[in-house]
Design an enzyme around this catalytic site. Structure first.
Site, PDB file in Angstrom:
ATOM      1  N   HIS A  71      41.039  43.082  48.808  1.00 59.60           N
ATOM      2  CA  HIS A  71      42.373  43.429  48.318  1.00 59.60           C
ATOM      3  C   HIS A  71      43.362  43.266  49.472  1.00 59.60           C
ATOM      4  O   HIS A  71      43.318  44.026  50.431  1.00 59.60           O
ATOM      5  CB  HIS A  71      42.398  44.869  47.784  1.00 59.60           C
ATOM      6  CG  HIS A  71      41.529  45.072  46.582  1.00 59.60           C
ATOM      7  ND1 HIS A  71      41.937  44.766  45.304  1.00 59.60           N
ATOM      8  CD2 HIS A  71      40.245  45.514  46.461  1.00 59.60           C
ATOM      9  CE1 HIS A  71      40.956  45.034  44.438  1.00 59.60           C
ATOM     10  NE2 HIS A  71      39.916  45.482  45.121  1.00 59.60           N
ATOM     11  N   ASP A 316      34.980  44.707  49.091  1.00 58.96           N
ATOM     12  CA  ASP A 316      35.924  45.535  48.325  1.00 58.96           C
ATOM     13  C   ASP A 316      36.894  46.251  49.277  1.00 58.96           C
ATOM     14  O   ASP A 316      37.251  47.419  49.060  1.00 58.96           O
ATOM     15  CB  ASP A 316      35.208  46.537  47.413  1.00 58.96           C
ATOM     16  CG  ASP A 316      36.144  47.117  46.345  1.00 58.96           C
ATOM     17  OD1 ASP A 316      37.293  46.647  46.220  1.00 58.96           O
ATOM     18  OD2 ASP A 316      35.729  48.056  45.642  1.00 58.96           O
ATOM     19  N   HIS A 320      44.836  51.457  51.863  1.00 54.18           N
ATOM     20  CA  HIS A 320      45.852  52.328  51.267  1.00 54.18           C
ATOM     21  C   HIS A 320      46.664  52.974  52.375  1.00 54.18           C
ATOM     22  O   HIS A 320      46.115  53.331  53.412  1.00 54.18           O
ATOM     23  CB  HIS A 320      45.197  53.454  50.444  1.00 54.18           C
ATOM     24  CG  HIS A 320      44.559  52.995  49.178  1.00 54.18           C
ATOM     25  ND1 HIS A 320      45.271  52.522  48.108  1.00 54.18           N
ATOM     26  CD2 HIS A 320      43.258  52.904  48.830  1.00 54.18           C
ATOM     27  CE1 HIS A 320      44.441  52.183  47.130  1.00 54.18           C
ATOM     28  NE2 HIS A 320      43.204  52.399  47.541  1.00 54.18           N
TER      29      HIS A 320
HETATM   30 ZN   LIG Z   1      36.567  47.040  41.516  1.00 53.28          ZN
END
Ligand SMILES: [Zn+2]
Length: 450
Positions: A71, A316, A320
């Protein structure tokens, strides 16, 4: 990229490809130019070039790592991560390519957004950025996104996922699986039955009962995986299971593979090492989706990775900002960073325990993710073997090093590492992307930009 940046020849003296016998690995003109006996005249033969000799004694050489699940948060949440900071973190972790998940703002559900992410990644220059396209418009799970347009775009998308959300509607999932066959794509499913996980905060079990937190049962993951492997078989398509986390999920994937279903699966580093016991401290650093499971699940995913049921390790990486994690458990965001600790966790849990060799690590962290993402061919091929003529995507790791993880010194813009203060083995010493050093002496090379 400038010719000045690519004309440097690197001689990695005494490197051990896949942990084998030491050699001199010569990287020139973007490819592995020569693999010579160590201490010989490989450097001398290159005289006249801009030759840099790297002392790689006792360092393991791996093909550049490939992450199928990152991400990067841009566009939309640049306070958590940017494509620049996230890909710098990737290079620092030994990666030469990442797949950027689609749950950005706006969602990567059109050719325009995936091309934007791809271009920013290319211009940053740290790793190859391969955008993942959303399965559904706005990740809403209702209407199929423009899969074909994203596949045909400059970003050449092959992996589609609503990750963060599950494609729970079986009709939509079936249509997506059918659609991606036209361009050899794959649907990467975030397996989470939404009705079974409403309000869920952590793994459902002994610890959640003790803490009084709403539980997330293993069956919520396993039911979706079971449904999806049957759907993939029915339509004859390719399915990838994201971040599988339970013993039952491993069993279902093992069964499906035995039946000949075209399914691949990933496990995250954190699910290989951490358990739901960590929730007892109510530290939201350990709040993640899917949740940390039990010690029995950890053992099952390690066994599944060792026997090939689980094809890859994917980070993953979910950065944040502090305000989204430094709050009470129930209000905190799900997710933890991982790009800069993934290889170390794999070494600790799988290599140092004798369950995987370094050659296996190259398979689960480079060759297999590149193949699943269909980025293993062409001039920017990733996940290729360390052989003469192949693209010079190389990671040098010192397996004997130890380090204490400190999120504040990492390249990622966020500090939500679950390994803060923990000692882990191994250190990425250098990373090369098509022969260009992105990391040297353990530090990102700042003049990396084109
Ligand atoms: Zn996921």
């Amino acid at each position: 990229m400038s010719s000045a940046a690519t004309s440097t020849t690197y001689v990695l003296r005494g490197a051990r490809p896949l942990g084998g016998e030491p050699v001199d690995l010569v990287l020139a003109d973007g490819v592995v130019a020569e693999i010579a006996p160590t201490g010989g005249s490989a450097a001398g033969r290159r005289a006249g070039d801009d030759v840099v000799v790297v002392d790689a004694t006792d360092l393991v050489a791996l093909p550049g790592l490939v992450d199928l699940h990152t991400h990067l948060r841009e566009p939309g949440r640049e306070d958590a991560e940017t494509i620049e900071s996230g890909t710098r973190a990737a290079a620092a972790g030994g990666f030469t390519a990442v797949h950027a998940m689609a749950n950005t703002t706006p969602v990567a559900d059109t050719a325009g957004v995936v091309e934007q992410v791809w271009r920013i990644g290319r211009d940053a220059g740290w790793v190859d950025v391969h955008p993942v396209g959303a399965v559904s418009v706005g990740l809403a799970g209702e209407q199929l996104a423009e899969l074909g347009a994203m596949a045909d775009s400059a970003a050449r998308v092959r992996v589609f996922s609503d990750d963060g959300k599950c494609v729970s509607d079986p009709i939509l999932m079936r249509r997506a699986l059918e659609y991606v066959k036209a361009f050899d794509g794959v649907v990467a499913q975030h397996a989470q039955e939404p009705r079974l996980t409403e309000g869920a905060q952590m793994n459902e079990g002994v610890v959640s009962a003790e803490l009084g937190l709403a539980g997330w049962p293993a069956v919520a993951e396993e039911a979706i995986i079971a449904r999806d492997v049957l759907l993939a078989e029915h339509v004859g398509s390719r399915l990838h299971v994201c971040h599988l986390s339970t013993a039952g999920s491993v069993e279902i994937v093992r069964w499906a593979k035995g039946r000949g279903i075209d399914v691949t699966a990933e496990v995250t580093p954190h699910h290989l090492i951490l358990t739901d016991d960590l929730a007892r401290g109510y530290d939201p650093t350990f709040k993640v989706n899917p949740p940390l499971r039990t010690a029995a699940d950890v053992e099952a995913v390690r066994a599944g990775l060792a026997d090939g049921t689980i094809d890859i390790v994917a980070t993953d990486h979910a950065p944040h900002p502090v305000e989204d994690k430094d709050c009470e458990w129930a209000a905190a965001a799900f997710g933890m960073t991982g790009l800069e600790t993934a290889l170390a966790v794999v070494q600790e849990t799988m290599v140092d325990t004798g369950r995987l060799t370094w050659a296996d690590v190259a398979r689960v962290l480079s060759a297999n993710p590149a193949r699943i993402g269909r980025i293993d061919t062409g001039p920017t091929a990733q996940g290729r073997p360390l052989e003469v003529g192949e693209p010079a995507n190389v990671t040098l790791v010192d397996p004997a090093a130890r380090r204490v993880v400190d999120g504040s010194t990492q390249a990622t813009a966020s500090v939500n590492t679950p390994f803060q203060g923990r000692e882990l083995p191994g250190r990425v010493v250098a990373t090369f992307l098509r022969g260009r050093a992105t990391v040297l002496d353990g530090a990102p090379v700042e003049e990396v930009r084109a």
